[in-house]
Design a protein around this motif. Structure first.
Motif, PDB file in Angstrom:
ATOM      1  N   SER A 174     -39.416  -0.973  84.142  1.00  0.00           N
ATOM      2  CA  SER A 174     -40.393  -0.552  83.131  1.00  0.00           C
ATOM      3  C   SER A 174     -40.093   0.855  82.627  1.00  0.00           C
ATOM      4  O   SER A 174     -40.184   1.123  81.420  1.00  0.00           O
ATOM      5  CB  SER A 174     -41.803  -0.601  83.732  1.00  0.00           C
TER       6      SER A 174
ATOM      7  N   ARG B 142     -37.110   0.862  80.300  1.00  0.00           N
ATOM      8  CA  ARG B 142     -37.466   0.320  78.995  1.00  0.00           C
ATOM      9  C   ARG B 142     -38.199   1.376  78.168  1.00  0.00           C
ATOM     10  O   ARG B 142     -37.926   1.554  76.975  1.00  0.00           O
ATOM     11  CB  ARG B 142     -38.338  -0.923  79.163  1.00  0.00           C
ATOM     12  N   ARG B 143     -39.142   2.103  78.813  1.00  0.00           N
ATOM     13  CA  ARG B 143     -39.865   3.164  78.099  1.00  0.00           C
ATOM     14  C   ARG B 143     -38.912   4.276  77.671  1.00  0.00           C
ATOM     15  O   ARG B 143     -39.036   4.832  76.573  1.00  0.00           O
ATOM     16  CB  ARG B 143     -40.964   3.755  78.998  1.00  0.00           C
ATOM     17  N   ARG B 144     -37.977   4.571  78.521  1.00  0.00           N
ATOM     18  CA  ARG B 144     -37.030   5.648  78.221  1.00  0.00           C
ATOM     19  C   ARG B 144     -36.125   5.278  77.051  1.00  0.00           C
ATOM     20  O   ARG B 144     -35.753   6.142  76.246  1.00  0.00           O
ATOM     21  CB  ARG B 144     -36.189   5.946  79.457  1.00  0.00           C
ATOM     22  N   SER B 145     -35.771   4.004  76.946  1.00  0.00           N
ATOM     23  CA  SER B 145     -34.912   3.573  75.835  1.00  0.00           C
ATOM     24  C   SER B 145     -35.642   3.686  74.493  1.00  0.00           C
ATOM     25  O   SER B 145     -35.019   3.912  73.462  1.00  0.00           O
ATOM     26  CB  SER B 145     -34.447   2.129  76.058  1.00  0.00           C
ATOM     27  N   HIS B 146     -36.981   3.542  74.527  1.00  0.00           N
ATOM     28  CA  HIS B 146     -37.766   3.648  73.291  1.00  0.00           C
ATOM     29  C   HIS B 146     -38.105   5.096  72.950  1.00  0.00           C
ATOM     30  O   HIS B 146     -38.133   5.467  71.773  1.00  0.00           O
ATOM     31  CB  HIS B 146     -39.063   2.839  73.422  1.00  0.00           C
ATOM     32  N   ASN B 147     -38.381   5.898  73.977  1.00  0.00           N
ATOM     33  CA  ASN B 147     -38.768   7.290  73.740  1.00  0.00           C
ATOM     34  C   ASN B 147     -38.271   8.157  74.900  1.00  0.00           C
ATOM     35  O   ASN B 147     -39.012   8.443  75.848  1.00  0.00           O
ATOM     36  CB  ASN B 147     -40.296   7.398  73.611  1.00  0.00           C
TER      37      ASN B 147
ATOM     38  N   ALA C 251     -40.864   9.735  77.982  1.00  0.00           N
ATOM     39  CA  ALA C 251     -40.934   8.767  79.083  1.00  0.00           C
ATOM     40  C   ALA C 251     -41.049   9.489  80.420  1.00  0.00           C
ATOM     41  O   ALA C 251     -40.297  10.414  80.707  1.00  0.00           O
ATOM     42  CB  ALA C 251     -39.697   7.868  79.077  1.00  0.00           C
TER      43      ALA C 251
END
Length: 361
Positions: free
Chosen positions: A73, A76-81, A85
């Motif tokens: 999780s 995934r958050r880090r890839s978006h922001n 994150a």
């Protein structure tokens, strides 16, 4: 182009669909863990196992599964922001509260394992099912749970279903067990039911506190459960060290009636299915309430009884069939009441925001 009100309504609808999906998934995991966990623990005891601290330790020993999910999780958050994150979303106060609840959970695990070791399946199921009454009481005190005629009737019917199982509990008593051992095991199981009946509303109360301070998500819920299980496992580890259970495992494995390899398989399966139970339970609390979690757990009691008949050749008395019918009646009566209440809310002149707040309250 959609107006702000239409976009708001779409967002509410999406979040409701997601919550329903999470509720179904959580109920499924809760069902698997609630039915398989006691059966595997009983298999351990009837085939030669006798380490109570080990059995209690296994109930939460599968906690490392959740950090692995949380890592995915986070990535995934880090890839978006990448800049915003965070590895952990829970507040320090929530962490400490979760750790404290985990200690209570560890104590409850020991009480439950002791009762399972000393009581037959029918009696153990009867006593632990009183958890629903404790959950209802603590929910009313801690989270101001609102009771309707349907929910009160459901609690009553489900409790009566459990009481029916008491009719022949003495016939299933272990051979050679003293009265003192039986009574003490009964008391320990009753204490386990009372303590877990308090733990569920405490988790719900903590969730409500999180909502007041930050946006709660299922990721935060999993973080809370990971801390609770870690703390409970640490508590039981201390008990295992004092009781020298780690040193006894190889010897007990060699003497296990099903063989050494199956001994370790039973231990591994126990840790996995109990973890499904805990993730499912906290998911149900997040998506519904602690009372609903208790109702689902009680509904599954007769199912566990039937599985015990199938796998362990226990006698299926008429009383168990009556208990199953009453449990199904109580569960569907509660569910019908909830659906009726939701329809009433839907016809009231509320804004979209008010409806969402009512759904998540």
């Amino acid at each position: 182009m959609k107006s702000n009100k239409e976009m708001e309504a779409d967002d509410v609808s999406r979040r409701r669909r997601l919550r329903r999906a999470l509720l179904v998934l959580s109920c499924t995991m809760l069902a698997v863990g609630n039915c398989a966990g006691p059966l595997i623990m009983r298999l351990y005891f009837i085939r030669g196992g006798n380490r109570i601290w080990l059995s209690s330790w296994l109930i939460t020993a599968g906690w490392p599964v959740m950090p692995a999910i949380l890592l995915i999780s986070y990535l995934r958050r880090r890839s978006h922001n990448p800049e915003k994150a965070k590895p952990f979303l829970m507040k320090p106060g929530v962490f400490l509260a979760s750790a404290a609840i985990g200690v209570l959970q560890g104590l409850d695990d020991y009480l439950y394992a002791y009762g399972e070791a000393k009581l037959p399946a029918s009696t153990a199921g009867l006593v632990i099912s009183t958890e629903l009454a404790f959950t209802a009481g603590f929910s009313f005190i801690l989270v101001k749970q609102k009771f309707t005629a349907h929910s009160v009737n459901a609690v009553y019917v489900l409790t009566m279903a459990a009481a029916v199982l008491a009719v022949r509990s003495n016939d299933d008593r272990w051979k050679g067990e003293s009265t003192a051992e039986y009574v003490f095991g009964f008391a320990m199981m009753l204490a386990a039911a009372a303590l877990y009946g308090a733990i569920l509303p405490l988790i719900e109360l903590m969730n409500k506190k999180v909502v007041k301070t930050a946006e709660i998500s299922y990721t935060v819920v999993l973080e809370i459960q990971a801390v609770i299980c870690f703390s409970a496992t640490a508590f039981c580890t201390v008990g295992m060290l004092i009781n020298k259970d780690f040193q006894a495992i190889p010897r007990e494995a060699r003497e296990f009636q099903l063989g050494e390899g199956k001994y370790y398989l039973v231990i591994a399966c126990s840790a996995v299915v109990w973890q499904l139970f805990f993730v499912g339970a906290i998911g149900v609390i997040f998506c519904a309430s602690s009372l609903f979690s208790g109702i689902v757990t009680t509904l599954l009691l007769p199912v566990t009884e039937i599985l015990a008949v199938v796998f362990y050749k226990e006698t299926f008395h008429a009383e168990k069939g009556i208990a199953l019918a009453l449990s199904l009646w109580g569960f569907f009566y509660y569910f019908y009441g909830e659906m009726a209440a939701n329809r009433t809310k839907a016809t009231a002149p509320e804004t979209v925001d008010q409806m969402l707040i009512a759904q998540e309250a």
